[in-house]
Design an enzyme around this catalytic site. Structure first.
Site, PDB file in Angstrom:
ATOM      1  N   HIS A   1      -1.735   4.219   7.765  1.00 42.91           N
ATOM      2  CA  HIS A   1      -1.780   3.371   8.963  1.00 42.91           C
ATOM      3  C   HIS A   1      -0.651   3.843   9.893  1.00 42.91           C
ATOM      4  O   HIS A   1       0.367   4.357   9.428  1.00 42.91           O
ATOM      5  CB  HIS A   1      -1.540   1.932   8.510  1.00 42.91           C
ATOM      6  CG  HIS A   1      -1.689   0.881   9.562  1.00 42.91           C
ATOM      7  ND1 HIS A   1      -0.725   0.640  10.510  1.00 42.91           N
ATOM      8  CD2 HIS A   1      -2.688  -0.006   9.802  1.00 42.91           C
ATOM      9  CE1 HIS A   1      -1.124  -0.361  11.291  1.00 42.91           C
ATOM     10  NE2 HIS A   1      -2.317  -0.767  10.884  1.00 42.91           N
TER      11      HIS A   1
ATOM     12  N   ASP B   1       3.366   1.255   0.991  1.00 48.06           N
ATOM     13  CA  ASP B   1       2.826   0.301   1.959  1.00 48.06           C
ATOM     14  C   ASP B   1       1.707  -0.450   1.234  1.00 48.06           C
ATOM     15  O   ASP B   1       0.607   0.065   1.064  1.00 48.06           O
ATOM     16  CB  ASP B   1       2.294   1.045   3.187  1.00 48.06           C
ATOM     17  CG  ASP B   1       1.576   0.117   4.157  1.00 48.06           C
ATOM     18  OD1 ASP B   1       1.495  -1.108   3.874  1.00 48.06           O
ATOM     19  OD2 ASP B   1       1.072   0.608   5.187  1.00 48.06           O
TER      20      ASP B   1
ATOM     21  N   GLN C   1      -2.579  -3.552   2.046  1.00 49.95           N
ATOM     22  CA  GLN C   1      -3.970  -3.773   1.638  1.00 49.95           C
ATOM     23  C   GLN C   1      -4.091  -3.884   0.120  1.00 49.95           C
ATOM     24  O   GLN C   1      -5.199  -3.928  -0.420  1.00 49.95           O
ATOM     25  CB  GLN C   1      -4.866  -2.615   2.137  1.00 49.95           C
ATOM     26  CG  GLN C   1      -4.857  -2.392   3.630  1.00 49.95           C
ATOM     27  CD  GLN C   1      -5.573  -3.495   4.403  1.00 49.95           C
ATOM     28  OE1 GLN C   1      -6.284  -4.329   3.836  1.00 49.95           O
ATOM     29  NE2 GLN C   1      -5.394  -3.514   5.711  1.00 49.95           N
TER      30      GLN C   1
ATOM     31  N   LYS D   1      -2.339 -11.118   5.721  1.00 51.53           N
ATOM     32  CA  LYS D   1      -3.529 -10.544   5.073  1.00 51.53           C
ATOM     33  C   LYS D   1      -3.765 -11.156   3.689  1.00 51.53           C
ATOM     34  O   LYS D   1      -4.721 -10.815   3.007  1.00 51.53           O
ATOM     35  CB  LYS D   1      -3.386  -9.025   4.939  1.00 51.53           C
ATOM     36  CG  LYS D   1      -3.365  -8.275   6.277  1.00 51.53           C
ATOM     37  CD  LYS D   1      -3.423  -6.785   6.041  1.00 51.53           C
ATOM     38  CE  LYS D   1      -2.896  -5.957   7.199  1.00 51.53           C
ATOM     39  NZ  LYS D   1      -3.701  -6.034   8.423  1.00 51.53           N
TER      40      LYS D   1
ATOM     41  N   CYS E   1      -5.992   1.788  13.637  1.00 51.74           N
ATOM     42  CA  CYS E   1      -4.590   2.231  13.613  1.00 51.74           C
ATOM     43  C   CYS E   1      -4.401   3.398  12.649  1.00 51.74           C
ATOM     44  O   CYS E   1      -3.391   3.482  11.943  1.00 51.74           O
ATOM     45  CB  CYS E   1      -3.641   1.091  13.246  1.00 51.74           C
ATOM     46  SG  CYS E   1      -3.646  -0.223  14.455  1.00 51.74           S
TER      47      CYS E   1
END
Lengths: 156, 410
Positions: B123, B199, B202, B225, B367
């Site tokens: 991202h 990261d 997700q 999220k 993104c």
């Protein structure tokens, strides 16, 4: 919800499927500008050849949705052979149709009386206003053309 | 016990609303998830009963607000297997958490030519902070490529990691859904003398997260999220790193002492939390963590695998060669994120047509413009699923997709 038929008018889909003036021009004599819609990744490249204040030729490239591609095609057909002054009036009229306020810092956007300008086929894009997210798709090519013209005027 | 999305839906007030006269079919949880009643109530409750500034007042309200903020920190620490609460830094979102590492650890430890390794599926939040350090410090940015099946190509990993100072990788791709081999990458990074940042934006909402098992040094994720409010993200880092790192923003809350000559910093984690923190948001995130723990993260993941399998089968069977779904084909190797192209129709137009049926999908580059270039497209449509989705949502997507033909297929 506004009808999708208002957005995807037949004339728009025709320009999308059979784009006019898609391609490239040699730079120089033409100038080139790139426009991006950072939200969605649409890219428009405009080549324009200006001589004696008249848009002698225009081509566009890039990739994007039906609205951005059709708008580029319709714009190219509308401005080819017109003077830069007429283009500014058209641009202003188009932006008012898209419900965009004139930019006080940009004389081109406040020049001329849009009521006198005939938009012709461009009127078909009026339905886009009902889908606010898509307005930027329709105006991207006009922004990019403005840049290309500025470039042309700066180098002439 | 398997999740029951029908019952779960009742926990999410927004699921009652209609869109264009149709039931809401929300398939954009990779962008943001909806919020269950307990999270909304926790935020409201905070403002109604003990709103006040934290770590300052000596009065009862301030004591309660401070306790609520620190309780949220404890909950998040437990949720991701952190060994200490103080390893949880509250940030605005995952983007700010990654920038915090780049701006503090990066500036203090990196110099000209120092390699930072990322991947082609990142991202922008895990690309641009490093580009900024390239401009500022002259670091060298290296890229792990991806294969056509959506997995990372690790053939040259040793060479890419040679001399590297940091490897920073998304645990799950927000476009392809690919679950990356984080433990393997962390071990390789450490062997090469580099630190490992994950990261997990997700990942943490969808799979059980254990930072120790990941083998990471830094983990970033965002609250919104994972059923939490917007405006709250998390950086987890090992204590010894946090102790050494310089502060991020300067201001109140992050100081021990300030004089005309200078300042000294507060202890970790407050050293990194300048200004009044997002208290209500942190309290909401604490409630979100409780909610997800109540469902059980193993069950959340099982539901996602089953539903992703159903979606892949349904869309492929129904549309065959007319649909291209990017990323791994095995549900066990991926999250519930389906990026697809349908009959060459531009994703914006696909998403516009789907909206008419109340089906919310994302269209664009997500993104991840570098990944789009690798995939050879400028945009995709993306349907992403969560605990409140079920097979009827996938069916609604599959049904509505055919409507695009009316406008775009002659």
């Amino acid at each position: 919800m506004p009808d999708l038929e208002d957005l995807y008018r037949e004339i728009i889909l025709d320009h999308y499927r059979n784009p006019r003036n898609r391609g490239e021009l040699d730079t120089p004599p033409a100038t080139r500008a790139e426009g991006f819609n950072p939200l969605c990744g649409d890219e428009v490249i405009i080549y324009v050849q200006v001589a004696d204040g008249v848009i002698e030729d225009i081509k566009f490239g890039g990739q994007g949705c039906s609205i951005s591609q059709a708008s580029s095609s319709m714009m190219s057909a509308a401005v080819k052979g017109r003077s830069v002054e007429e283009l500014q009036q058209l641009n202003h009229a188009f932006r008012s149709m898209m419900s965009i306020e004139p930019d006080p810092d940009d004389p081109a956007s406040t020049n001329g009386n849009s009521a006198d300008v005939k938009l012709g086929d461009l009127e078909a894009l009026k339905g886009v206003v009902k889908f606010p997210v898509r307005i930027k798709c329709a105006t991207l090519s006009w922004h990019t053309l403005t840049q290309a013209i500025e470039e042309a005027q700066a180098t002439s | 016990m398997a999740l029951d999305p029908g019952t779960i839906r009742d926990d999410f007030p927004i699921m009652c609303r209609q869109v264009h006269g149709r039931r809401l079919v929300y398939l954009d949880s990779a962008a943001t998830s909806h919020k269950p009643r307990p999270v909304i109530d926790a935020v409201t409750d905070y403002y109604e009963r003990f709103n006040s500034n934290v770590h300052r007042g000596s009065y009862q309200l301030a004591v309660e607000a401070t306790e609520a903020l620190e309780e949220a920190r404890r909950k998040v620490a437990n949720f991701i297997g952190a060994s200490r609460d103080s390893e949880i830094i509250f940030a605005k979102n995952a983007t700010e958490a990654i920038n915090l590492v780049a701006r503090t650890w990066g500036r203090a430890n990196l110099g000209p030519g120092d390699p930072v390794v990322i991947t082609e599926l990142e991202h922008h939040a895990n690309i641009v902070p490093w580009h900024m350090l390239t401009a500022e410090l002259g670091i060298e940015l290296r890229w792990i490529p991806i294969r056509s099946d959506g997995h990372l190509d690790l053939t040259d990993l040793d060479r890419l990691l040679d001399g590297a100072r940091l490897l920073s990788v998304a645990a799950v791709s927000n476009v392809l859904g690919t679950i990356n081999p984080i433990r393997q990458l962390a071990d390789a990074a450490h062997e090469a003398g580099a630190l490992m940042m994950v990261d997990a934006s997700q990942y943490t909402p969808h799979l059980p997260t254990d930072v120790a098992e990941m083998g990471a040094d830094f983990v970033a994720f965002t609250g919104h999220k994972m059923c939490g409010p917007t405006g709250i993200g998390v950086l987890w880092a090992k204590s010894e790193l946090l102790e050494e790192m310089p502060p991020f923003l300067g201001g109140g809350e992050m100081i021990l002492n300030v004089t005309k000559e200078g300042f000294s910093t507060a202890a970790v984690p407050w050293k990194f939390e300048a200004g009044t923190p997002p208290i209500a948001e942190a309290v909401g995130l604490g409630a979100a963590v409780d909610y997800l723990s109540g469902l059980g993260m193993e069950q959340v993941r099982e539901h996602e695998v089953a539903l992703t399998g159903y979606a892949l089968r349904t869309l492929n069977q129904r549309y065959g060669d007319d649909i291209t779904i990017h990323g791994p084909t095995e549900p066990a190797e991926r999250g519930g994120v389906l990026s697809f192209e349908y009959k060459g129709i531009h994703p914006h137009d696909v998403a516009q047509v789907l909206d008419r049926s109340g089906v919310c999908v994302r269209a664009g580059h997500h993104c991840a413009k570098t990944l789009m270039r690798v995939l050879g497209c400028s945009a995709t449509s993306r349907a992403s699923m969560y605990v409140y989705n079920d097979e009827s949502d996938v069916d609604a997507l599959a049904d509505a997709l055919a409507d695009a033909d009316v406008f775009f297929i002659e």
